[in-house]
Write a protein that holds these residues in place. Structure first.
Motif, PDB file in Angstrom:
ATOM      1  N   THR A  19     -20.610  10.980   5.999  1.00  0.00           N
ATOM      2  CA  THR A  19     -21.660  10.512   5.094  1.00  0.00           C
ATOM      3  C   THR A  19     -22.244   9.183   5.559  1.00  0.00           C
ATOM      4  OG1 THR A  19     -20.659  11.687   3.240  1.00  0.00           O
ATOM      5  CG2 THR A  19     -22.185   9.912   2.695  1.00  0.00           C
ATOM      6  N   ALA A  22     -24.356   9.905   8.564  1.00  0.00           N
ATOM      7  CA  ALA A  22     -25.569  10.614   8.141  1.00  0.00           C
ATOM      8  C   ALA A  22     -26.573   9.632   7.556  1.00  0.00           C
ATOM      9  CB  ALA A  22     -25.218  11.696   7.127  1.00  0.00           C
ATOM     10  N   ASN A  23     -26.127   8.770   6.667  1.00  0.00           N
ATOM     11  CA  ASN A  23     -27.017   7.772   6.066  1.00  0.00           C
ATOM     12  C   ASN A  23     -27.606   6.862   7.132  1.00  0.00           C
ATOM     13  OD1 ASN A  23     -26.552   8.774   3.495  1.00  0.00           O
ATOM     14  ND2 ASN A  23     -24.918   7.315   3.061  1.00  0.00           N
ATOM     15  N   SER A  26     -30.353   8.649   8.899  1.00  0.00           N
ATOM     16  CA  SER A  26     -31.348   9.242   7.998  1.00  0.00           C
ATOM     17  C   SER A  26     -31.250  10.764   7.927  1.00  0.00           C
ATOM     18  CB  SER A  26     -32.770   8.820   8.402  1.00  0.00           C
ATOM     19  OG  SER A  26     -32.896   7.429   8.358  1.00  0.00           O
ATOM     20  N   LEU A  27     -30.021  11.258   7.867  1.00  0.00           N
ATOM     21  CA  LEU A  27     -29.761  12.687   7.701  1.00  0.00           C
ATOM     22  C   LEU A  27     -29.078  12.904   6.362  1.00  0.00           C
ATOM     23  CD1 LEU A  27     -28.120  13.427  11.180  1.00  0.00           C
ATOM     24  CD2 LEU A  27     -30.432  14.069  10.484  1.00  0.00           C
ATOM     25  N   SER A  28     -29.172  14.100   5.857  1.00  0.00           N
ATOM     26  CA  SER A  28     -28.375  14.418   4.676  1.00  0.00           C
ATOM     27  C   SER A  28     -26.940  14.667   5.144  1.00  0.00           C
ATOM     28  CB  SER A  28     -28.911  15.667   3.976  1.00  0.00           C
ATOM     29  OG  SER A  28     -28.647  16.820   4.750  1.00  0.00           O
ATOM     30  N   PRO A  29     -25.961  14.412   4.298  1.00  0.00           N
ATOM     31  CA  PRO A  29     -24.577  14.708   4.686  1.00  0.00           C
ATOM     32  C   PRO A  29     -24.370  16.176   5.057  1.00  0.00           C
ATOM     33  CG  PRO A  29     -24.597  13.246   2.800  1.00  0.00           C
ATOM     34  CD  PRO A  29     -26.020  13.682   3.023  1.00  0.00           C
ATOM     35  N   ALA A  30     -25.039  17.078   4.359  1.00  0.00           N
ATOM     36  CA  ALA A  30     -24.908  18.505   4.669  1.00  0.00           C
ATOM     37  C   ALA A  30     -25.457  18.818   6.060  1.00  0.00           C
ATOM     38  CB  ALA A  30     -25.610  19.352   3.616  1.00  0.00           C
ATOM     39  N   SER A  31     -26.598  18.233   6.385  1.00  0.00           N
ATOM     40  CA  SER A  31     -27.193  18.431   7.712  1.00  0.00           C
ATOM     41  C   SER A  31     -26.295  17.847   8.800  1.00  0.00           C
ATOM     42  CB  SER A  31     -28.573  17.771   7.758  1.00  0.00           C
ATOM     43  OG  SER A  31     -29.102  17.810   9.061  1.00  0.00           O
ATOM     44  N   ALA A  32     -25.740  16.679   8.536  1.00  0.00           N
ATOM     45  CA  ALA A  32     -24.840  16.050   9.502  1.00  0.00           C
ATOM     46  C   ALA A  32     -23.599  16.906   9.719  1.00  0.00           C
ATOM     47  CB  ALA A  32     -24.453  14.654   9.031  1.00  0.00           C
ATOM     48  N   SER A  33     -23.030  17.430   8.648  1.00  0.00           N
ATOM     49  CA  SER A  33     -21.851  18.287   8.769  1.00  0.00           C
ATOM     50  C   SER A  33     -22.169  19.536   9.568  1.00  0.00           C
ATOM     51  CB  SER A  33     -21.330  18.678   7.387  1.00  0.00           C
ATOM     52  OG  SER A  33     -20.775  17.565   6.740  1.00  0.00           O
TER      53      SER A  33
END
Length: 88
Positions: A19, A22-23, A26-33
């Motif tokens: 998280t 991701a922050n 500038s990605l969402s945590p879901a996208s990063a995962s």
């Protein structure tokens, strides 16, 4: 494998969390995962041990870290130089 996935891997390793990385990117945590899972599929091994509270590099992830740093530096240098490879 793309530059953003390598950056993400390195930021997770530095910041200790998906998280937070991701922050930072500038990605969402879901996208990063999802990107992390795809990167692990590409390299063929798990990069991190993940729990709901912590993320830590696996042994393979620790071995991959310097390679990822060097690869990212090379890709960024190529992107920065406006001259591409010369085809003869």
């Amino acid at each position: 494998m793309d530059i953003l996935s390598l950056r993400l891997f390195l930021r997770i390793a530095e910041l200790g969390g998906v998280t937070a990385a991701a922050n930072d990117l500038s990605l969402s945590p879901a996208s990063a995962s999802a990107r992390l899972v795809k990167l692990e599929e590409i390299v063929g091994f798990r990069l991190f041990n993940r729990t709901t509270r912590a993320v830590s590099l696996t042994t393979d992830g620790e071995l991959y870290l310097p390679f990822a740093k060097q690869t990212l530096e090379t890709l960024e240098a190529l992107s920065a130089s406006k001259a591409g490879p010369t085809i003869i």
